[in-house]
Design an enzyme around this catalytic site. Structure first.
Site, PDB file in Angstrom:
ATOM      1  N   LYS A 187       0.827  -1.269  -0.060  1.00  0.00           N
ATOM      2  CA  LYS A 187      -0.022  -0.252  -0.121  1.00  0.00           C
ATOM      3  C   LYS A 187       0.865   1.330   0.119  1.00  0.00           C
ATOM      4  O   LYS A 187       1.896   1.388   0.698  1.00  0.00           O
ATOM      5  CB  LYS A 187      -0.837  -0.052   1.105  1.00  0.00           C
ATOM      6  CG  LYS A 187      -1.976  -0.988   1.021  1.00  0.00           C
ATOM      7  CD  LYS A 187      -2.964  -0.825   2.371  1.00  0.00           C
ATOM      8  CE  LYS A 187      -4.086  -1.856   2.400  1.00  0.00           C
ATOM      9  NZ  LYS A 187      -4.888  -1.851   3.453  1.00  0.00           N
ATOM     10  N   HIS A 255      -7.986 -12.719   0.544  1.00  0.00           N
ATOM     11  CA  HIS A 255      -7.500 -12.187   2.084  1.00  0.00           C
ATOM     12  C   HIS A 255      -7.784 -13.295   3.219  1.00  0.00           C
ATOM     13  O   HIS A 255      -7.217 -13.369   4.450  1.00  0.00           O
ATOM     14  CB  HIS A 255      -8.648 -11.211   2.333  1.00  0.00           C
ATOM     15  CG  HIS A 255      -8.075 -10.115   3.153  1.00  0.00           C
ATOM     16  ND1 HIS A 255      -6.988  -9.226   2.333  1.00  0.00           N
ATOM     17  CD2 HIS A 255      -8.107  -9.601   4.218  1.00  0.00           C
ATOM     18  CE1 HIS A 255      -6.563  -8.385   3.227  1.00  0.00           C
ATOM     19  NE2 HIS A 255      -7.149  -8.549   4.440  1.00  0.00           N
ATOM     20  N   ARG A 258      -4.375 -14.787   3.494  1.00  0.00           N
ATOM     21  CA  ARG A 258      -3.530 -14.080   4.209  1.00  0.00           C
ATOM     22  C   ARG A 258      -3.714 -14.038   5.460  1.00  0.00           C
ATOM     23  O   ARG A 258      -2.961 -13.986   6.432  1.00  0.00           O
ATOM     24  CB  ARG A 258      -3.763 -12.389   3.530  1.00  0.00           C
ATOM     25  CG  ARG A 258      -3.026 -11.334   4.504  1.00  0.00           C
ATOM     26  CD  ARG A 258      -3.341  -9.879   3.782  1.00  0.00           C
ATOM     27  NE  ARG A 258      -2.891  -8.794   4.486  1.00  0.00           N
ATOM     28  CZ  ARG A 258      -1.510  -8.226   4.702  1.00  0.00           C
ATOM     29  NH1 ARG A 258      -0.713  -8.922   4.089  1.00  0.00           N
ATOM     30  NH2 ARG A 258      -1.388  -7.287   5.177  1.00  0.00           N
ATOM     31  N   TYR A 290      -4.357 -10.822  14.953  1.00  0.00           N
ATOM     32  CA  TYR A 290      -4.276 -12.337  14.735  1.00  0.00           C
ATOM     33  C   TYR A 290      -3.770 -13.363  15.829  1.00  0.00           C
ATOM     34  O   TYR A 290      -3.495 -14.351  15.709  1.00  0.00           O
ATOM     35  CB  TYR A 290      -3.250 -12.465  13.452  1.00  0.00           C
ATOM     36  CG  TYR A 290      -3.612 -11.989  12.282  1.00  0.00           C
ATOM     37  CD1 TYR A 290      -4.162 -12.624  11.561  1.00  0.00           C
ATOM     38  CD2 TYR A 290      -3.292 -10.811  12.005  1.00  0.00           C
ATOM     39  CE1 TYR A 290      -4.847 -12.132  10.123  1.00  0.00           C
ATOM     40  CE2 TYR A 290      -3.739 -10.095  10.651  1.00  0.00           C
ATOM     41  CZ  TYR A 290      -4.586 -10.850  10.028  1.00  0.00           C
ATOM     42  OH  TYR A 290      -4.690 -10.457   8.826  1.00  0.00           O
TER      43      TYR A 290
END
Length: 313
Positions: A187, A255, A258, A290
Site C-alpha cells: 500500500k 484475504h 492472508r 491475529y
C-alpha cells in the site's frame, strides 16, 4: 452549476491525492466512490453551505437510515469527507473544516480475521497439482479449472501472507535468484521483502520462471489465460470456483489466505513483530488481531490442561 462545482473540486482533490499521497489504484477507486456518494447527496447546495456540523450529522443519518450502510462503510465514507474538508480549508475554498468541532464516535464491531481451518487447507493442498496437465483424475479436474500460475498464487499467499494486489504486481525481476525472497510493493508503494521458507515452494517458483522463458525482468510472475498479468478479480473468481468445487463455505478469498498465513505463524510462535513486517502492517495493532485463539484450539487446550481435575475438584 452547483453540481459542476462539486465535481470540479472533487477531481482536483483526487489529483492532489494521487500526486502527494502516492495512493494505489485501489485506494483511489475507493476515494472516488466515497466522493461520488457525497456529491449525489449534497449537490443541491454549495460546498460552503454543506460543510458545517449540522449538515455532516444529517449526512451520517442519511448514510445510516436511507442507504442502510454498515458502520464500517460509514466510517470510511466520513474519513474521505474529513480529508476532503481539510483540503478545501487549505485551498481556502471553505472557511474551516467542521470536523474538529464535532463529536463523532461510530462504533464498528471488531471482527476477528477469518482464517481457513487446517482441514480446509489440507483439502486445497491435496487438490493443487504441481503440474495441472498431469497427475491423478482428481488433480486433473482441478487442473482444468486452475492453471499453474493460479496454483502458484495460492501457495505464495499461504506461505507469505501477501495481498492479492501485491501478488498481481510481482515481476520476475522481483524474485531473488534462489527464489527465497521476493520484493513486494504494498500500500502506498511501500516496499518490503517477504521470505519463502519452503525449499519446495522456492523450487516451484524457480521452475515456473524457467518455464516462462521470457528474459524480461519486468514480466509478470503470475499470468492469466492470455499470457498477461493475472488480475486480482480473475484470481478471486477462480478461488470462488475452487470453493464450490471442494464444497468450502464461506468461499475462499485471497484475504482468507492472508489471514491463514498470519494466524498460522502466530500459532507457531513467530514473534508478532516479524509477522507485522511480513504482512506490511503499518501498525502492530492490526497484527494483534491475529493473536486470537480459535474455538477449536481453545477447547483442545482446556481439555488437555484439565485444570479442575489437576487441582483436586
Amino acid at each position: 452549476m452547483t453540481n459542476q462545482e462539486w465535481s470540479t473540486r472533487a477531481d482536483c482533490y483526487l489529483k492532489f491525492c494521487r500526486n502527494s499521497k502516492n495512493l494505489s489504484d485501489l485506494s483511489m477507486s475507493a476515494y472516488r466512490q466515497d466522493l461520488d456518494e457525497l456529491i449525489r447527496y449534497a449537490n443541491s447546495c454549495s460546498i460552503r453551505e454543506f460543510f458545517c456540523p449540522d449538515s455532516i450529522y444529517v449526512y451520517i443519518e442519511y448514510l445510516r437510515e436511507s442507504r442502510n450502510l454498515k458502520p464500517s462503510t460509514i466510517r470510511r465514507r466520513l474519513a474521505c469527507v474529513r480529508t476532503f474538508a481539510r483540503w478545501l480549508e487549505k485551498e481556502e475554498l471553505i472557511s474551516e473544516s467542521p470536523f474538529p468541532r464535532m463529536d463523532l464516535k461510530l462504533r464498528v464491531p471488531k471482527q476477528l480475521p477469518r482464517a481457513l481451518g487446517r482441514d480446509q487447507i489440507t483439502r486445497i493442498a491435496r487438490h493443487i497439482p504441481d503440474n495441472p496437465s498431469s497427475g491423478t483424475p482428481a488433480t486433473r479436474h482441478l487442473g482444468s479449472l486452475v492453471d499453474r500460475t493460479t496454483a502458484l498464487s495460492i501457495k505464495l499467499m499461504l506461505a507469505t501472507g501477501i495481498r492479492v494486489s501485491e501478488l498481481s504486481r510481482i515481476n520476475v525481476g522481483d524474485v531473488s535468484a534462489d527464489a527465497k525472497s521476493i520484493r513486494i510493493f504494498g500500500k502506498g508503494s511501500r516496499e518490503r521483502t517477504v521470505f519463502v521458507g519452503s525449499k519446495t515452494l522456492a523450487d516451484d517458483i524457480r521452475r515456473h520462471i524457467a518455464e516462462l522463458d521470457c528474459g524480461d525482468h519486468n514480466a509478470p510472475l503470475v499470468l492469466n489465460n492470455r499470457g498477461g498479468r493475472l488480475s486480482p478479480q480473475t484470481l478471486r473468481l477462480r478461488l470462488r470456483r475452487l470453493s464450490s468445487d471442494l464444497g468450502i463455505s464461506p468461499h475462499v478469498t485471497p484475504h482468507r489466505f492472508r489471514h491463514t498465513a498470519a494466524t498460522t505463524l502466530i500459532e507457531e510462535g513467530v514473534d508478532i513483530r516479524f509477522v507485522q513486517r511480513l504482512l506490511g502492517h503499518s501498525s502492530i495493532a492490526t497484527t494483534e488481531l491475529y493473536t486470537h485463539v480459535n474455538d477449536r484450539s481453545l477447547r483442545t487446550a482446556i481439555e488437555t490442561a484439565n485444570a479442575m481435575e489437576k487441582i483436586g475438584f
